[in-house]
Enzyme design. Sequence first.
Site, PDB file in Angstrom:
ATOM      1  N   LYS A  82      46.084  44.803  41.779  1.00  0.00           N
ATOM      2  CA  LYS A  82      47.125  44.936  42.810  1.00  0.00           C
ATOM      3  C   LYS A  82      48.473  44.770  42.136  1.00  0.00           C
ATOM      4  O   LYS A  82      48.623  43.961  41.227  1.00  0.00           O
ATOM      5  CB  LYS A  82      46.953  43.869  43.901  1.00  0.00           C
ATOM      6  CG  LYS A  82      45.890  44.171  44.939  1.00  0.00           C
ATOM      7  CD  LYS A  82      44.491  44.092  44.379  1.00  0.00           C
ATOM      8  CE  LYS A  82      44.130  42.655  44.024  1.00  0.00           C
ATOM      9  NZ  LYS A  82      42.806  42.527  43.410  1.00  0.00           N
ATOM     10  N   ASP A 103      44.311  33.496  39.993  1.00  0.00           N
ATOM     11  CA  ASP A 103      44.562  34.118  41.303  1.00  0.00           C
ATOM     12  C   ASP A 103      44.515  33.096  42.412  1.00  0.00           C
ATOM     13  O   ASP A 103      45.340  33.109  43.332  1.00  0.00           O
ATOM     14  CB  ASP A 103      43.591  35.277  41.571  1.00  0.00           C
ATOM     15  CG  ASP A 103      42.122  34.850  41.516  1.00  0.00           C
ATOM     16  OD1 ASP A 103      41.825  33.774  40.954  1.00  0.00           O
ATOM     17  OD2 ASP A 103      41.287  35.600  42.034  1.00  0.00           O
ATOM     18  N   ARG A 104      43.554  32.156  42.308  1.00  0.00           N
ATOM     19  CA  ARG A 104      43.450  31.086  43.312  1.00  0.00           C
ATOM     20  C   ARG A 104      44.696  30.207  43.269  1.00  0.00           C
ATOM     21  O   ARG A 104      45.268  29.856  44.301  1.00  0.00           O
ATOM     22  CB  ARG A 104      42.192  30.254  43.058  1.00  0.00           C
ATOM     23  CG  ARG A 104      40.882  30.998  43.229  1.00  0.00           C
ATOM     24  CD  ARG A 104      39.701  30.143  42.796  1.00  0.00           C
ATOM     25  NE  ARG A 104      39.444  29.016  43.719  1.00  0.00           N
ATOM     26  CZ  ARG A 104      38.571  28.037  43.483  1.00  0.00           C
ATOM     27  NH1 ARG A 104      37.882  28.036  42.329  1.00  0.00           N
ATOM     28  NH2 ARG A 104      38.388  27.074  44.360  1.00  0.00           N
ATOM     29  N   THR A 132      17.631  47.747  59.342  1.00  0.00           N
ATOM     30  CA  THR A 132      17.835  47.101  58.032  1.00  0.00           C
ATOM     31  C   THR A 132      19.301  47.094  57.608  1.00  0.00           C
ATOM     32  O   THR A 132      19.824  46.068  57.159  1.00  0.00           O
ATOM     33  CB  THR A 132      16.966  47.824  56.979  1.00  0.00           C
ATOM     34  OG1 THR A 132      15.602  47.793  57.398  1.00  0.00           O
ATOM     35  CG2 THR A 132      17.119  47.165  55.607  1.00  0.00           C
ATOM     36  N   TYR A 176      42.014  20.050  40.813  1.00  0.00           N
ATOM     37  CA  TYR A 176      40.766  20.437  40.152  1.00  0.00           C
ATOM     38  C   TYR A 176      40.489  19.417  39.034  1.00  0.00           C
ATOM     39  O   TYR A 176      41.437  18.907  38.421  1.00  0.00           O
ATOM     40  CB  TYR A 176      40.923  21.834  39.549  1.00  0.00           C
ATOM     41  CG  TYR A 176      39.856  22.855  39.922  1.00  0.00           C
ATOM     42  CD1 TYR A 176      39.400  23.777  38.980  1.00  0.00           C
ATOM     43  CD2 TYR A 176      39.317  22.928  41.204  1.00  0.00           C
ATOM     44  CE1 TYR A 176      38.433  24.737  39.299  1.00  0.00           C
ATOM     45  CE2 TYR A 176      38.345  23.881  41.526  1.00  0.00           C
ATOM     46  CZ  TYR A 176      37.912  24.772  40.571  1.00  0.00           C
ATOM     47  OH  TYR A 176      36.963  25.709  40.891  1.00  0.00           O
ATOM     48  N   THR A 193      36.215  40.399  45.111  1.00  0.00           N
ATOM     49  CA  THR A 193      34.902  40.554  44.477  1.00  0.00           C
ATOM     50  C   THR A 193      34.050  39.329  44.775  1.00  0.00           C
ATOM     51  O   THR A 193      32.911  39.437  45.235  1.00  0.00           O
ATOM     52  CB  THR A 193      35.070  40.694  42.947  1.00  0.00           C
ATOM     53  OG1 THR A 193      36.039  41.707  42.671  1.00  0.00           O
ATOM     54  CG2 THR A 193      33.740  41.002  42.277  1.00  0.00           C
ATOM     55  N   ASN A 215      38.702  41.313  39.727  1.00  0.00           N
ATOM     56  CA  ASN A 215      37.502  41.910  39.133  1.00  0.00           C
ATOM     57  C   ASN A 215      37.138  43.249  39.745  1.00  0.00           C
ATOM     58  O   ASN A 215      36.235  43.923  39.252  1.00  0.00           O
ATOM     59  CB  ASN A 215      36.337  40.915  39.241  1.00  0.00           C
ATOM     60  CG  ASN A 215      36.487  39.778  38.245  1.00  0.00           C
ATOM     61  OD1 ASN A 215      36.244  39.941  37.056  1.00  0.00           O
ATOM     62  ND2 ASN A 215      36.906  38.616  38.713  1.00  0.00           N
ATOM     63  N   THR A 216      37.791  43.650  40.828  1.00  0.00           N
ATOM     64  CA  THR A 216      37.565  44.989  41.387  1.00  0.00           C
ATOM     65  C   THR A 216      38.817  45.846  41.296  1.00  0.00           C
ATOM     66  O   THR A 216      38.757  46.994  40.856  1.00  0.00           O
ATOM     67  CB  THR A 216      37.134  44.911  42.873  1.00  0.00           C
ATOM     68  OG1 THR A 216      35.881  44.226  42.954  1.00  0.00           O
ATOM     69  CG2 THR A 216      36.992  46.304  43.484  1.00  0.00           C
ATOM     70  N   ARG A 217      39.967  45.298  41.647  1.00  0.00           N
ATOM     71  CA  ARG A 217      41.193  46.111  41.690  1.00  0.00           C
ATOM     72  C   ARG A 217      42.369  45.387  41.056  1.00  0.00           C
ATOM     73  O   ARG A 217      42.403  44.157  40.999  1.00  0.00           O
ATOM     74  CB  ARG A 217      41.570  46.444  43.150  1.00  0.00           C
ATOM     75  CG  ARG A 217      40.559  47.316  43.864  1.00  0.00           C
ATOM     76  CD  ARG A 217      41.060  47.732  45.235  1.00  0.00           C
ATOM     77  NE  ARG A 217      41.394  46.578  46.070  1.00  0.00           N
ATOM     78  CZ  ARG A 217      42.013  46.668  47.259  1.00  0.00           C
ATOM     79  NH1 ARG A 217      42.389  47.830  47.735  1.00  0.00           N
ATOM     80  NH2 ARG A 217      42.263  45.581  47.974  1.00  0.00           N
TER      81      ARG A 217
HETATM   82  N1  ADP Z   1      40.024  50.818  48.311  1.00  0.00           N
HETATM   83  C1  ADP Z   1      39.182  49.823  47.967  1.00  0.00           C
HETATM   84  N2  ADP Z   1      38.619  49.816  46.750  1.00  0.00           N
HETATM   85  C2  ADP Z   1      37.782  48.789  46.394  1.00  0.00           C
HETATM   86  N3  ADP Z   1      37.436  47.752  47.204  1.00  0.00           N
HETATM   87  C3  ADP Z   1      37.977  47.754  48.419  1.00  0.00           C
HETATM   88  C4  ADP Z   1      38.881  48.752  48.852  1.00  0.00           C
HETATM   89  N4  ADP Z   1      39.267  48.447  50.104  1.00  0.00           N
HETATM   90  C5  ADP Z   1      38.636  47.329  50.425  1.00  0.00           C
HETATM   91  N5  ADP Z   1      37.830  46.913  49.447  1.00  0.00           N
HETATM   92  C6  ADP Z   1      37.025  45.711  49.509  1.00  0.00           C
HETATM   93  O1  ADP Z   1      37.777  44.706  48.837  1.00  0.00           O
HETATM   94  C7  ADP Z   1      37.036  44.114  47.792  1.00  0.00           C
HETATM   95  C8  ADP Z   1      37.962  43.987  46.613  1.00  0.00           C
HETATM   96  O2  ADP Z   1      39.093  43.236  47.069  1.00  0.00           O
HETATM   97  P1  ADP Z   1      40.172  42.773  46.040  1.00  0.00           P
HETATM   98  O3  ADP Z   1      40.988  41.746  46.716  1.00  0.00           O
HETATM   99  O4  ADP Z   1      40.866  43.941  45.431  1.00  0.00           O
HETATM  100  O5  ADP Z   1      39.227  42.111  44.926  1.00  0.00           O
HETATM  101  P2  ADP Z   1      39.583  41.506  43.494  1.00  0.00           P
HETATM  102  O6  ADP Z   1      40.827  40.673  43.646  1.00  0.00           O
HETATM  103  O7  ADP Z   1      38.350  40.732  43.167  1.00  0.00           O
HETATM  104  O8  ADP Z   1      39.797  42.687  42.571  1.00  0.00           O
HETATM  105  C9  ADP Z   1      35.859  45.006  47.514  1.00  0.00           C
HETATM  106  O9  ADP Z   1      34.712  44.216  47.215  1.00  0.00           O
HETATM  107  C10 ADP Z   1      35.664  45.767  48.842  1.00  0.00           C
HETATM  108  O10 ADP Z   1      34.802  45.005  49.666  1.00  0.00           O
HETATM  109  C1  PAZ Z   2      36.515  33.163  41.485  1.00  0.00           C
HETATM  110  C2  PAZ Z   2      37.190  34.342  40.847  1.00  0.00           C
HETATM  111  C3  PAZ Z   2      36.223  35.173  40.036  1.00  0.00           C
HETATM  112  C4  PAZ Z   2      37.774  35.218  41.965  1.00  0.00           C
HETATM  113  O1  PAZ Z   2      38.225  36.402  41.398  1.00  0.00           O
HETATM  114  P1  PAZ Z   2      38.265  37.807  42.204  1.00  0.00           P
HETATM  115  O2  PAZ Z   2      37.124  37.815  43.159  1.00  0.00           O
HETATM  116  O3  PAZ Z   2      39.575  37.806  42.912  1.00  0.00           O
HETATM  117  O4  PAZ Z   2      38.185  38.871  41.171  1.00  0.00           O
HETATM  118  C5  PAZ Z   2      38.369  33.863  39.953  1.00  0.00           C
HETATM  119  O5  PAZ Z   2      39.200  33.025  40.721  1.00  0.00           O
HETATM  120  C6  PAZ Z   2      37.894  33.087  38.729  1.00  0.00           C
HETATM  121  O6  PAZ Z   2      37.512  33.687  37.745  1.00  0.00           O
HETATM  122  N1  PAZ Z   2      37.981  31.705  38.784  1.00  0.00           N
HETATM  123  C7  PAZ Z   2      37.683  30.891  37.634  1.00  0.00           C
HETATM  124  C8  PAZ Z   2      36.764  29.746  37.975  1.00  0.00           C
HETATM  125  C9  PAZ Z   2      37.277  28.807  39.072  1.00  0.00           C
HETATM  126  O7  PAZ Z   2      38.253  29.177  39.789  1.00  0.00           O
HETATM  127  O8  PAZ Z   2      36.704  27.691  39.196  1.00  0.00           O
HETATM  128  K     K Z   3      41.576  38.283  44.165  1.00  0.00           K
END
Ligand code: ADP
Ligand code: PAZ
Ligand code: K
EC number: 2.7.1.33
Length: 242
Positions: A13, A99-100, A172, A90, A122, A9-11
């Site tokens: 990979k 991903d999990r 803070t 589950y 995320t 949900n953020t990047r």
């Molecule tokens: N270059 C970056 N860009 C965005 N997030 C980053 C970066 N480096 C570290 N982070 C941290 O990693 C988190 C995203 O990790 P990631 O494993 O990519 O998430 P997801 O699998 O949910 O996309 C962000 O919330 C932030 O805290």
């Molecule tokens: C919990 C998550 C949002 C994690 O996703 P990420 O933070 O890696 O983007 C993803 O694994 C998801 O959408 N899970 C579906 C619901 C569940 O695993 O129960």
């Molecule tokens: K992830």
Amino acid sequence: MILLIDAGNTRIKWGVIRGEAWIGEGALAHPEIAALSHIAAAHPGLRRIVGTNVAGPGIAAAITAALRGVGTAPQWIHASAERCGVRNRYDNPAQLGADRWVALIGARALHGAACLVVNAGTATTVDILAASGDFDGGIILPGEDLMRRALAGNTAQLPFAEGRYVGAPRNTADAIVSGCRNAQAGAIERMFRQIAHLPSARCLLSGGAAPRLEELLGIPFSHVDNLVLKGLAVVAREDAAA
Ligand SMILES: Nc1ncnc2c1ncn2[C@@H]1O[C@H](COP(=O)(O)OP(=O)(O)O)[C@@H](O)[C@H]1O
Ligand SMILES: CC(C)(COP(=O)(O)O)[C@@H](O)C(=O)NCCC(=O)O
Ligand SMILES: [K+]
């Protein structure tokens, strides 16, 4: 060669493998997804795309569009009842985030004993993988940045400020960052208690937010870069061998 994609949900990979070898690896923010076409062009000879997507159908469509030059559509892996030695306990196996699921497969390949699989992204997920290969269950909580954004967005006075982790914060910004990071580490350490007594029990810690958690964890752990990509490599190689 195979292109592996972990769309979070953020990047996004990505990794490229040829047999056991890792040819390339990187990450893109969602607005950069089109750059996947350049990554594909830089790796001529890609014959498969294997991935997970938990960021919704729009992201999947954008990835597919960016990779149409590869000549093969992404094979999206979804959670299932059993795969690569991992059994999904589950209530509804298909409900588990892909991903999990794939991170559990990666963990199983790396650590044969009881394992706590942590993806600090995320959201932060903390999953229990038994020595038997059973995924016994796990938790979901907002990642540290999401917690900080929730405070900044829902209070009159709290900023999304850059702070430091401090044991007893006296401003803070440090109070917010330390509170949110303590919440992450506390959840992980509490979950680890369920397996701490088991032989060679270990936490595998992955995800973009993992590095800042390392100094806090008072449990046996290993940091693993891109555990989901490593799990996708296990899946892709098993499929190829089948
Ligand atoms: N270059 C970056 N860009 C965005 N997030 C980053 C970066 N480096 C570290 N982070 C941290 O990693 C988190 C995203 O990790 P990631 O494993 O990519 O998430 P997801 O699998 O949910 O996309 C962000 O919330 C932030 O805290
Ligand atoms: C919990 C998550 C949002 C994690 O996703 P990420 O933070 O890696 O983007 C993803 O694994 C998801 O959408 N899970 C579906 C619901 C569940 O695993 O129960
Ligand atoms: K992830």
